[in-house]
Design an enzyme around this catalytic site. Structure first.
Site, PDB file in Angstrom:
ATOM      1  N   GLU A   1       0.742  -1.258   0.048  1.00 40.94           N
ATOM      2  CA  GLU A   1       0.003  -0.025  -0.139  1.00 40.94           C
ATOM      3  C   GLU A   1       0.636   1.243  -0.106  1.00 40.94           C
ATOM      4  O   GLU A   1       0.313   2.531   0.489  1.00 40.94           O
ATOM      5  CB  GLU A   1      -0.986  -0.205   1.194  1.00 40.94           C
ATOM      6  CG  GLU A   1      -1.831  -1.343   1.220  1.00 40.94           C
ATOM      7  CD  GLU A   1      -3.128  -1.663   1.496  1.00 40.94           C
ATOM      8  OE1 GLU A   1      -4.071  -1.416   0.914  1.00 40.94           O
ATOM      9  OE2 GLU A   1      -3.345  -1.373   2.679  1.00 40.94           O
TER      10      GLU A   1
ATOM     11  N   TYR B   1      -8.956  16.070  22.628  1.00 44.12           N
ATOM     12  CA  TYR B   1      -7.864  15.460  21.920  1.00 44.12           C
ATOM     13  C   TYR B   1      -8.099  14.843  20.731  1.00 44.12           C
ATOM     14  O   TYR B   1      -7.142  14.966  19.742  1.00 44.12           O
ATOM     15  CB  TYR B   1      -7.276  14.462  22.835  1.00 44.12           C
ATOM     16  CG  TYR B   1      -5.898  15.125  23.787  1.00 44.12           C
ATOM     17  CD1 TYR B   1      -6.378  16.035  24.750  1.00 44.12           C
ATOM     18  CD2 TYR B   1      -4.679  14.892  23.614  1.00 44.12           C
ATOM     19  CE1 TYR B   1      -5.578  16.788  25.218  1.00 44.12           C
ATOM     20  CE2 TYR B   1      -3.810  15.503  24.120  1.00 44.12           C
ATOM     21  CZ  TYR B   1      -4.090  16.298  25.209  1.00 44.12           C
ATOM     22  OH  TYR B   1      -3.061  17.151  25.757  1.00 44.12           O
TER      23      TYR B   1
END
Ligand code: 13P
Length: 211
Positions: free
Chosen positions: A74, A120
């Site tokens: 990939e 976050y």
């Protein structure tokens, strides 16, 4: 950081992700850009839990394999992100359970399936994370689709496959992939409830302060 130090750091992060179940078997791949413009990427069919730093694949600036073991199938997935985002210094692809579960839900918003639940998540992943339609793993046809989606998103979800997350540095990309997995877990836990979301003002404040 020297190339050897980067190789060690990559193997360390990969082993930590594997040890905590963020990847299993030979799933997932990680790459990072080097100072000379080339890249390191995990070898194909390797376990993130047992990488030999010296055998991590080396690519040149044109993504051509020039050293180490045969690279991930990939490479083009990682290239799609680097060419779309000048700020990307590393890319982490996982099949982590919760993010992949979200990528299997047909009813979620394909432009942004996970709302701003926690600071976050917004700080590390940003305000948007689109879903890219399903492609067979290793199918180069996914490159233009990821490239287009990554232009204005640090992370994308590959439908029924898993997340692809970028960061300025290797550590940033790993942290973002971890925050994404936690946000996906919260999203799934809270499905059917009506959680309080961060407001647009709070999201803006986070992005201005930490983005
Ligand atoms: P590679 O072993 O070729 O990196 O592929 C693993 C993977 O995660 C496919 O999506």
């Amino acid at each position: 950081m020297t190339e050897d130090e980067t190789r060690s750091l990559l193997a360390e992060h990969a082993a930590s992700l594997f040890a905590r179940g963020f990847s299993v078997g030979s799933a997932g791949n990680i790459s990072t850009r080097l100072d000379d413009g080339g890249y390191l990427i995990t070898p194909t069919n390797s376990s993130l839990g047992r990488l030999d730093p010296a055998r991590i694949s080396r690519l040149d600036a044109a993504f051509v394999h020039i050293g180490g073991d045969k690279p991930s199938k990939e490479v083009f997935m990682h290239r799609a992100v680097y060419t779309a985002r000048a700020d990307a210094g590393a890319v982490v692809h996982l099949h982590s359970t919760m993010a992949t579960a979200v990528a299997c839900l047909p009813e979620v918003n394909p432009d942004n399936p996970i709302p701003p639940l926690t600071p976050y998540f917004v700080m590390r992943v940003g305000r948007r994370m689109p879903i890219v339609p399903y492609y067979r793993p290793g199918d180069p046809a996914m490159e233009p689709a990821i490239h287009a989606a990554a232009r204005d998103a640090r992370a994308v979800l590959l439908a029924n496959h898993g997340p692809v997350v970028s960061g300025r540095t290797l550590t940033d990309a790993v942290y973002a992939a971890e925050e994404l997995e936690e946000a996906a877990k919260l999203f799934l836990l809270l499905r059917g409830a009506a959680p309080r979301l961060l407001t647009e003002t709070q999201v803006e404040d986070l992005l201005r302060t930490y983005g």
